[in-house]
Design an enzyme around this catalytic site. Structure first.
Site, mmCIF file in Angstrom:
data_model
loop_
_atom_site.group_PDB
_atom_site.id
_atom_site.type_symbol
_atom_site.label_atom_id
_atom_site.label_comp_id
_atom_site.label_asym_id
_atom_site.label_seq_id
_atom_site.Cartn_x
_atom_site.Cartn_y
_atom_site.Cartn_z
ATOM 1 N N CYS A 170 0.825 -1.207 0.000
ATOM 2 C CA CYS A 170 0.000 0.000 0.000
ATOM 3 C C CYS A 170 0.860 1.259 0.000
ATOM 4 O O CYS A 170 0.757 2.100 -0.884
ATOM 5 C CB CYS A 170 -0.934 -0.007 1.209
ATOM 6 S SG CYS A 170 -1.894 1.516 1.401
ATOM 7 N N CYS A 266 -4.961 -1.341 7.862
ATOM 8 C CA CYS A 266 -6.176 -0.633 8.240
ATOM 9 C C CYS A 266 -7.440 -1.324 7.750
ATOM 10 O O CYS A 266 -8.491 -1.235 8.391
ATOM 11 C CB CYS A 266 -6.127 0.799 7.723
ATOM 12 S SG CYS A 266 -5.887 0.935 5.930
#
Length: 418
Positions: A170, A266
């Site tokens: 990410c 997350c």
């Protein structure tokens, strides 16, 4: 002329915004609940308009897909998470700045989505920080793109018996690609983030470096970031520690000074990754737990529940401690043994060397210390010979190479042997 539409709903209430846009200017707007009329404003000016939360949410949804701004010297795009680090990065870049927050996919069944750095609550917090300083804020809804680029490979990796690190995929790949593309659309010369890392010259090339605060250093998570992009990136917090950051936010009276730390990974929304994988297509299948000789010691309910180096939760009792040595997805087996059997001195990784090196410090997990190693460039990556054994090396984890504080290579572990 194009039409932009956005809406938002919360607690049974709904708001919508409809804009007519010519170039980078709004020529007509139907946008109740905002502080002022949007007609005649540029998209950049509109992104700084406040009002009722739901109405501003709807405006953000309308602006995100069409946002652009004419270039301006010195303008900085600031990646905003809603936390204290990005808030202080914004302070450093103000007033010639524009905040941007990526709204990313979160598991709707996770127990604690509010703490995620990309949750709806975090988006609102980031926007409020920008607007309090009179700075425009743009939200990019990239939920589906993120799910395809980061979440799906995470699930597939575990299904193959790997231990992937989605945060590296990410941060060093997906996130910076999207943020730098936005910076170009927003007419910005550079992108600032609140990461604790530095950019400096190393052997004639600009490379990522460790942050000055060893306890908060995030260079490992950013190691996939292409050095060719670094000329447009700024890490304003790289030379300081977290306490200094919070103190700066407190002095500025920012609400973010008291905001809790966001989670890693997350999209798990506070859940255990095992439960997440079970909900997202990695089927539980009963199989054997065996020792190095192949003798069955117990049973497991899914090889993806285990990773090399794991000691707790194996479910097998023995006279001396047992560790997970590896998994065999073809046989649906988990192999366990003593700690010394975990030792690995040769590691292969697919990836890149950013500088020609024969020796480096190799960091093979985020929480593990770096180990001295010989480095050999091979097609598609590099091979490491460690000076001392590493324990718990796992396929799918990142191998990040350092020369001093400089990141000189990054790859994904594909194999490890003694």
């Amino acid at each position: 002329m194009i039409e932009a539409f956005g809406d938002s709903t919360r607690c049974g209430e709904w708001a919508a915004v409809r804009l007519a846009v010519d170039g980078d200017r709004i020529v007509a707007a139907d946008a109740p609940g905002l502080e002022r009329d949007l007609a005649g404003l540029t998209l950049l000016e509109a992104a700084a308009v406040g009002g009722e939360t739901l109405a501003v949410d709807a405006l953000a949804a309308a602006l995100g897909p069409v946002f652009r701004a004419e270039p301006r010297a010195g303008r900085t795009a600031v990646a905003m998470s809603g936390g204290v680090d990005s808030a202080v990065a914004l302070l450093r870049a103000a007033p010639n700045a524009v905040g941007v927050t990526l709204r990313l996919w979160l598991d709707p069944d996770g127990p604690d989505a509010e703490r995620a750095c990309c949750s709806p609550e975090a988006v609102i917090a980031a926007r409020e920080t920008c607007h309090r300083l009179g700075i425009p804020h743009v939200t990019l809804d990239l939920r589906e793109e993120f799910r395809r680029a980061v979440v799906a490979p995470f699930v597939r990796g575990y299904a193959r018996g790997e231990t992937p690190n989605p945060c590296i995929r990410c941060n060093g790949g997906f996130r910076f690609a999207e943020l730098l593309a936005f910076a170009s659309r927003a007419g910005c010369e550079r992108l600032a983030t609140g990461h604790y890392a530095r950019i400096a010259e190393h052997r004639g090339r600009r490379l990522l470096h460790r942050g000055a605060d060893a306890a908060k250093d995030q260079s490992y998570m950013l190691a996939r970031l292409d050095p060719a992009r670094l000329d447009r990136v700024w890490f304003p917090l790289g030379e300081q520690d977290k306490d200094a950051t919070r103190a700066e936010a407190e002095r500025a009276g920012l609400e973010a000074a008291r905001r809790a730390e966001s989670q890693e990974a997350c999209f798990l929304a506070g859940d255990d990754y095992r439960a997440f994988l079970g909900r997202h297509g990695v089927a539980a299948a009963d199989g054997p737990i065996v020792d190095e000789a192949g003798r069955e010691l117990g049973r497991h309910d899914g090889v993806w529940n285990f990773t090399p180096g794991q000691r707790k939760g194996i479910g097998v009792s023995a006279a001396s401690p047992l560790y997970v040595l590896g998994t065999d997805t073809a046989a649906n087996a988990v192999v366990v043994g003593p700690r010394e059997a975990l030792a690995r001195t040769r590691v292969a990784a697919s990836g890149r060397l950013y500088a020609a090196v024969e020796r480096a410090e190799a960091k093979l997990r985020y929480r593990s210390p770096a180990l001295a190693a010989g480095v050999e460039a091979v097609p598609g990556g590099f091979a490491l010979t460690l000076d001392e054994p590493a324990y718990g090396v796992a396929r799918g984890q990142a191998a990040v190479l350092y020369e001093g504080d400089a990141v000189v290579g990054c790859g994904v572990v594909s194999d490890a042997s003694n």
